[in-house]
Design a protein around this motif. Structure first.
Motif, short mmCIF file in Angstrom:
data_model
loop_
_atom_site.label_atom_id
_atom_site.label_comp_id
_atom_site.label_asym_id
_atom_site.label_seq_id
_atom_site.Cartn_x
_atom_site.Cartn_y
_atom_site.Cartn_z
N UNK A 193 0.84 -1.21 0.00
CA UNK A 193 0.00 0.00 0.00
C UNK A 193 0.87 1.26 0.00
N UNK A 194 0.66 2.11 -0.96
CA UNK A 194 1.55 3.25 -1.19
C UNK A 194 1.74 4.12 0.05
N UNK A 209 -2.37 -4.01 -2.67
CA UNK A 209 -2.92 -4.23 -1.32
C UNK A 209 -2.25 -5.40 -0.60
N UNK A 210 -0.94 -5.42 -0.58
CA UNK A 210 -0.18 -6.45 0.13
C UNK A 210 -0.45 -6.34 1.63
N UNK A 211 -0.66 -7.47 2.27
CA UNK A 211 -0.90 -7.49 3.72
C UNK A 211 -2.36 -7.39 4.10
N UNK A 396 -4.10 -17.10 5.58
CA UNK A 396 -4.06 -17.00 4.12
C UNK A 396 -4.39 -15.57 3.69
N UNK A 397 -4.24 -15.28 2.40
CA UNK A 397 -4.90 -14.15 1.78
C UNK A 397 -4.15 -12.86 1.64
N UNK A 398 -2.94 -12.74 2.21
CA UNK A 398 -2.28 -11.44 2.30
C UNK A 398 -1.53 -11.03 1.02
N UNK A 403 -5.64 -9.72 -6.62
CA UNK A 403 -5.36 -8.36 -6.14
C UNK A 403 -3.86 -8.06 -6.02
N UNK A 404 -3.07 -9.07 -5.65
CA UNK A 404 -1.62 -8.89 -5.53
C UNK A 404 -0.88 -9.72 -6.58
N UNK A 405 -1.36 -10.94 -6.82
CA UNK A 405 -0.75 -11.79 -7.86
C UNK A 405 -1.83 -12.21 -8.85
#
Length: 456
Positions: A193-194, A209-211, A396-398, A403-405
């Motif tokens: 997230x920037x 939206x990592x994490x 899971x899910x982060x 959204x991320x990959x």
């Protein structure tokens, strides 16, 4: 340790439900993750050693050729419990890992020839002498480096002796650090997230939206003291505590389960160990339960909310990679999860009305904090669920697909970087996550081989 959670879990072999994977395919808009397309990868890794399943139609869902040894528990002590759940209207089935996953059963286990089948033992040990494998232990990866084209080119790491090293990648970098540490490493490397990264003065490579989207199964423990039994010795090379496992729905029209019921058949000493050490409940609860159950057979029933709505997130606390990230679990942040946990525990508690439980004058053990509530009231079950709630450690899910990959597990907006672990799972599976994560790894191996022109 090598092998991750497969080296310390309860060894239950659970794939989940076809609905889970069709849901992934919908989220990613990529049919490669549909149930029909992931099933061959579940089959590929498995080496099932059970003559009974091979003589049923479910044999089509299994393999005897894979690395991962799988056996089925057979234990006479479970018969009376299976019969009790049958009285409540549940199907008793041989295997819940085919197309139809509802019902109660003795579980399949990642155990073979008297030993735990961790991924380290089953996948790594047979190929430990390969020239293209090098395992660097006691080493912390601290950063992924990118060139001017946003291509991942190398990693920085710190060895046990504090020596700093850089390892370059000829083709790509694959992050497999789990749902907590994979997002930490990506964010330390400028992917996340920037605003969060800028607040820590980290140069932003990709605003993703990592994490976020952290998920975990939440469960509640119910404990039942049953008939008196003599003390028994235990052999660690035989199956662990006898288990009856069930997958149940609150609607007869639904083909996937709402909750999982994991029922351990133990003695009072194991109950105390499980309560105080494994689950870290308050000592007042554990002492109360132990006194009431002393000398009796005990059923520890773990009721798992399989599709929680609550979400947490991982944030960096520091740019120092040795500082653990902040973990906001978000448990019960959606009120529906607590309501459902209380409802499902109450649903399982109907077992008190069955012939066996009535016949042995079973005792449902109640934590001291809930004794003052009116029995069977909404307040009682809410109190009980809150007192006896615990996480399942199925994080899971982060770094989620979609959204991320992408559907090939490549990180968006950069090149030559892939994530392969539980963090890429976008939505929770209907059961334990060990086997689904192995499936994800099997698929990733094929993605990598195909893109680099290796033979299959």
């Amino acid at each position: 340790m090598l092998g991750g959670c497969s080296s310390m879990n309860y060894m239950y072999y659970v794939r989940g439900n076809p609905y889970d994977y069709d849901n992934w395919a919908s989220i990613t808009n990529d049919d490669t993750w549909s149930y029909n397309n992931v099933l061959p990868y579940f089959i590929k890794s498995e080496r099932l050693q059970d003559p009974n399943i091979w003589n049923t139609p479910n044999a089509a869902f299994h393999s005897s050729e894979g690395y991962l040894g799988v056996t089925k528990q057979y234990e006479k002590r479970t018969n009376k419990y299976l019969q009790a759940f049958s009285e409540l209207g549940y199907n008793v089935v041989l295997d819940t890992n085919g197309n139809y996953t509802l019902g109660f059963t003795e579980p399949l286990l990642t155990m073979a020839n008297g030993y735990r089948q961790s991924t380290a033992k089953t996948f790594l040990s047979p190929i430990e002498n390969r020239s293209n494998l090098y395992v660097l232990k006691h080493t912390l990866v601290t950063k992924i480096n990118f060139d001017e084209y946003n291509s991942a080119v190398s990693i920085e790491a710190i060895k046990e002796n504090k020596e700093k090293i850089t390892i370059s990648a000829n083709k790509e970098i694959i992050v497999s650090a789990g749902a907590i540490n994979s997002p930490q490493l990506l964010m330390l490397s400028g992917i996340g997230p920037k605003k969060h990264l800028e607040d820590l003065n980290i140069n932003v490579i990709a605003d993703l939206p990592v994490g976020e989207n952290l998920q975990n199964h939440i469960s509640g423990i119910s404990t039942y003291a049953l008939e008196k039994i003599p003390e028994q010795s235990k052999n660690p090379h035989k199956y662990p505590q006898p288990t009856v496992m069930g997958f149940a729905t609150m609607s007869n029209l639904q083909v996937y389960p709402d909750y999982q019921s994991v029922n351990l058949i133990v003695d009072s000493d194991y109950l105390l160990e499980n309560c105080a050490f494994t689950n870290s409940f308050k000592k007042e609860i554990c002492n109360t339960f132990y006194k009431q159950a002393k000398g009796r057979e005990v059923m520890i029933s773990q009721t798992v909310v399989l599709h929680p709505k609550s979400r947490g997130r991982i944030l960096l606390r520091s740019i120092n990679p040795s500082v653990h990230p902040e973990i906001f679990t978000g448990y019960f942040s959606d009120a529906a999860d607590l309501e459902n946990l209380a409802l499902y525990i109450e649903h399982v508690n109907r077992v008190m009305m069955t012939s066996y439980f009535q016949g042995v004058n079973a005792t449902f053990l109640i934590p001291p904090d809930c004794i003052s509530n009116e029995p069977d009231s909404e307040e009682f079950w809410r109190c009980y669920a809150l007192c006896m709630a615990m996480p399942m450690n199925h994080y899971i899910g982060t770094c989620a697909m979609g959204s991320v990959v992408d559907g090939r597990l490549k990180v968006f907006d950069v090149q030559r970087l892939r994530v392969v672990d539980g963090s890429v799972i976008p939505n929770m599976t209907s059961g334990n996550t060990n086997v689904p994560i192995i499936m994800v790894a099997e698929k990733a191996a094929d993605f990598i081989k195909a893109e680099n022109s290796y033979s299959h």
